[in-house]
Design a protein around this motif. Structure first.
Motif, mmCIF file in Angstrom:
data_model
loop_
_atom_site.group_PDB
_atom_site.id
_atom_site.type_symbol
_atom_site.label_atom_id
_atom_site.label_comp_id
_atom_site.label_asym_id
_atom_site.label_seq_id
_atom_site.Cartn_x
_atom_site.Cartn_y
_atom_site.Cartn_z
ATOM 1 N N GLY A 104 114.269 43.035 109.847
ATOM 2 C CA GLY A 104 113.942 44.409 110.036
ATOM 3 C C GLY A 104 113.405 45.012 108.884
ATOM 4 N N PRO A 105 113.248 46.265 108.859
ATOM 5 C CA PRO A 105 112.650 46.899 107.599
ATOM 6 C C PRO A 105 113.790 47.020 106.516
ATOM 7 N N THR A 106 113.148 46.995 105.228
ATOM 8 C CA THR A 106 114.110 46.808 103.860
ATOM 9 C C THR A 106 114.721 48.498 103.693
ATOM 10 N N GLY A 107 114.041 49.319 104.170
ATOM 11 C CA GLY A 107 114.316 50.703 103.778
ATOM 12 C C GLY A 107 113.570 51.142 102.475
ATOM 13 N N GLU A 108 112.855 50.366 101.913
ATOM 14 C CA GLU A 108 112.025 50.459 100.803
ATOM 15 C C GLU A 108 110.672 51.034 101.263
ATOM 16 N N ILE A 109 110.018 51.756 100.401
ATOM 17 C CA ILE A 109 108.668 52.011 100.609
ATOM 18 C C ILE A 109 107.638 51.594 99.388
ATOM 19 N N ILE A 110 106.415 51.171 100.071
ATOM 20 C CA ILE A 110 105.445 50.770 99.181
ATOM 21 C C ILE A 110 104.840 51.802 97.994
ATOM 22 N N GLU A 111 104.560 51.140 96.848
ATOM 23 C CA GLU A 111 104.102 52.052 95.870
ATOM 24 C C GLU A 111 102.715 52.756 96.394
ATOM 25 N N GLY A 114 106.579 54.944 97.453
ATOM 26 C CA GLY A 114 107.970 54.456 96.916
ATOM 27 C C GLY A 114 107.995 53.573 95.565
ATOM 28 N N SER A 115 108.851 52.679 95.382
ATOM 29 C CA SER A 115 108.797 52.072 94.277
ATOM 30 C C SER A 115 108.733 50.424 94.365
ATOM 31 N N PHE A 116 108.470 50.112 95.648
ATOM 32 C CA PHE A 116 108.256 48.619 95.855
ATOM 33 C C PHE A 116 106.800 48.061 95.970
ATOM 34 N N ALA A 117 106.602 47.211 95.090
ATOM 35 C CA ALA A 117 105.162 46.282 95.103
ATOM 36 C C ALA A 117 105.132 45.442 96.027
ATOM 37 N N MET A 118 104.031 45.152 96.758
ATOM 38 C CA MET A 118 103.642 44.262 97.689
ATOM 39 C C MET A 118 104.348 42.880 97.493
ATOM 40 N N GLU A 119 104.508 42.351 96.196
ATOM 41 C CA GLU A 119 104.974 41.177 95.779
ATOM 42 C C GLU A 119 106.667 41.417 96.057
ATOM 43 N N GLN A 120 107.179 42.462 95.824
ATOM 44 C CA GLN A 120 108.695 42.525 95.961
ATOM 45 C C GLN A 120 108.984 42.275 97.480
ATOM 46 N N PHE A 121 108.018 43.007 98.367
ATOM 47 C CA PHE A 121 108.367 42.796 99.867
ATOM 48 C C PHE A 121 108.374 41.367 100.276
ATOM 49 N N SER A 147 105.376 50.547 108.715
ATOM 50 C CA SER A 147 104.460 50.670 107.607
ATOM 51 C C SER A 147 103.576 49.143 107.693
ATOM 52 N N LYS A 148 102.231 49.416 107.549
ATOM 53 C CA LYS A 148 101.208 48.402 107.453
ATOM 54 C C LYS A 148 101.536 47.076 106.423
ATOM 55 N N GLU A 149 101.855 47.805 105.320
ATOM 56 C CA GLU A 149 102.085 46.852 104.250
ATOM 57 C C GLU A 149 103.293 46.041 104.279
ATOM 58 N N GLU A 150 104.516 46.536 104.760
ATOM 59 C CA GLU A 150 105.734 46.123 105.090
ATOM 60 C C GLU A 150 105.569 44.947 106.131
ATOM 61 N N LEU A 151 104.933 45.498 107.002
ATOM 62 C CA LEU A 151 104.721 44.330 108.230
ATOM 63 C C LEU A 151 103.820 43.114 107.851
ATOM 64 N N ALA A 152 102.853 43.290 106.984
ATOM 65 C CA ALA A 152 101.909 42.299 106.652
ATOM 66 C C ALA A 152 102.665 41.392 105.612
#
Ligand SMILES: [Zn+2]
Length: 295
Positions: A104-111, A114-121, A147-152
């Motif tokens: 499921g989702p991490t609860g974090e949001i992409i830069e 938010g503070s998460f970079a793609m590499e962190q996801f 979020s598209k980024e988190e799914l990707a």
């Protein structure tokens, strides 16, 4: 395992909600659902298998490192994912049932929002996916993404962690201007396009919508892809009373679920508020639809 072959063999029915069942069994509100004891999870998995589920979902929806960190369990991430998958494996053992490793989702949001970079996801999902695979998952199911980024990132992590099918699901609500959108503004067109370009094996949607609202979403998905589709609606519209969430029963649920499958959905299950009785009915409808296709 090839998901298209499984569908052709009539393996089409997922399980229902885990959270609702845990609450019925007295899980304290605010507790970490992923630390539910193995014997409790075994009884929930078994209830769904007995009701007709052919795929059971591991109790790992919130078992990503950032989510577990909220309960001071970050260091147990791999262990919780592996053990909860082994529990599902035990329930499925000796039966014609597959284990879907849940992410499921991490609860974090992409830069920069938010503070998460793609590499962190990707790092977070890779850790979870590797542990699910090690525990014996037959496939991955990514759920409730907005979020598209988190799914990707989740799809990429699953694809690199193991050579097993990946089901990708986003969660949509009706948009004020008509149609459907995720909380982050993603349309079904954008979602399906991303799922296909990321090489997901199944395009899906889960949660938020009632079965009635999901019929229209399923029709949109069908027009957008030739990949198999999974739909997992909630039991209905939620109603909160005394701090607890209830789902009012849907009128004509058999007809609504029949319409959902007739929209061209290969795979179906249930999300929040659904229980073994719902799965029993869903399995009956899926089997009927499979027989009609063969005729
Ligand atoms: Zn849900």
């Amino acid at each position: 395992m090839n998901i298209s072959e499984m569908i052709h063999k009539g393996m089409r029915c997922f399980d229902g909600g885990t959270g609702t069942m845990l609450m019925k069994l007295g899980l304290e509100i605010g507790g970490c659902p992923e630390t539910a004891p193995a014997d409790v999870m075994l009884s929930i998995h078994n209830a769904y298998i007995e009701a007709g589920a052919q795929y059971i979902t591991t109790n790992t929806f919130g078992a990503s490192r950032p989510k577990l960190a909220k309960y001071d369990l970050a260091e147990k991430t791999a262990d919780i994912n592996k053990r909860n998958t082994e529990t599902a494996r035990r329930a499925a053992s000796g039966k014609n049932v597959f284990v879907a490793g849940d992410i499921g989702p991490t609860g974090e949001i992409i830069e920069p929002y938010g503070s998460f970079a793609m590499e962190q996801f990707i790092e977070v999902f890779t850790e979870q996916a590797l542990a699910l695979a090690e525990g014996g998952a037959d496939l991955f199911i990514i759920e409730t993404m907005a979020s598209k980024e988190e799914l990707a990132a989740a799809i990429e992590a699953c694809k690199s962690a193991a050579s097993i099918p990946v089901i990708a699901c986003m969660t949509f609500d009706r948009a004020a201007q008509g149609g459907f959108k995720t909380m982050m503004g993603v349309t079904p067109e954008e979602a399906v396009s991303l799922m296909q370009s990321s090489h997901a094996d199944v395009c899906g949607a889960n949660c938020t919508l009632s079965p009635t609202d999901m019929v229209e979403l399923a029709q949109q998905y069908r027009a957008l892809t030739k990949l198999p589709i999974l739909m997992q609606p909630n039991a209905g519209k939620p109603r909160i009373s005394n701090g607890k969430t209830f789902y009012d029963p849907i009128q004509n649920i058999e007809k609504v679920l029949t319409d959902l499958i007739a929209a061209g959905v290969e795979l179906a299950g249930g999300c929040c508020g659904t229980d073994p009785e719902y799965i029993r009915l869903l399995r009956k409808i899926l089997d009927r639809s499979s027989r009609e296709k063969l005729q």
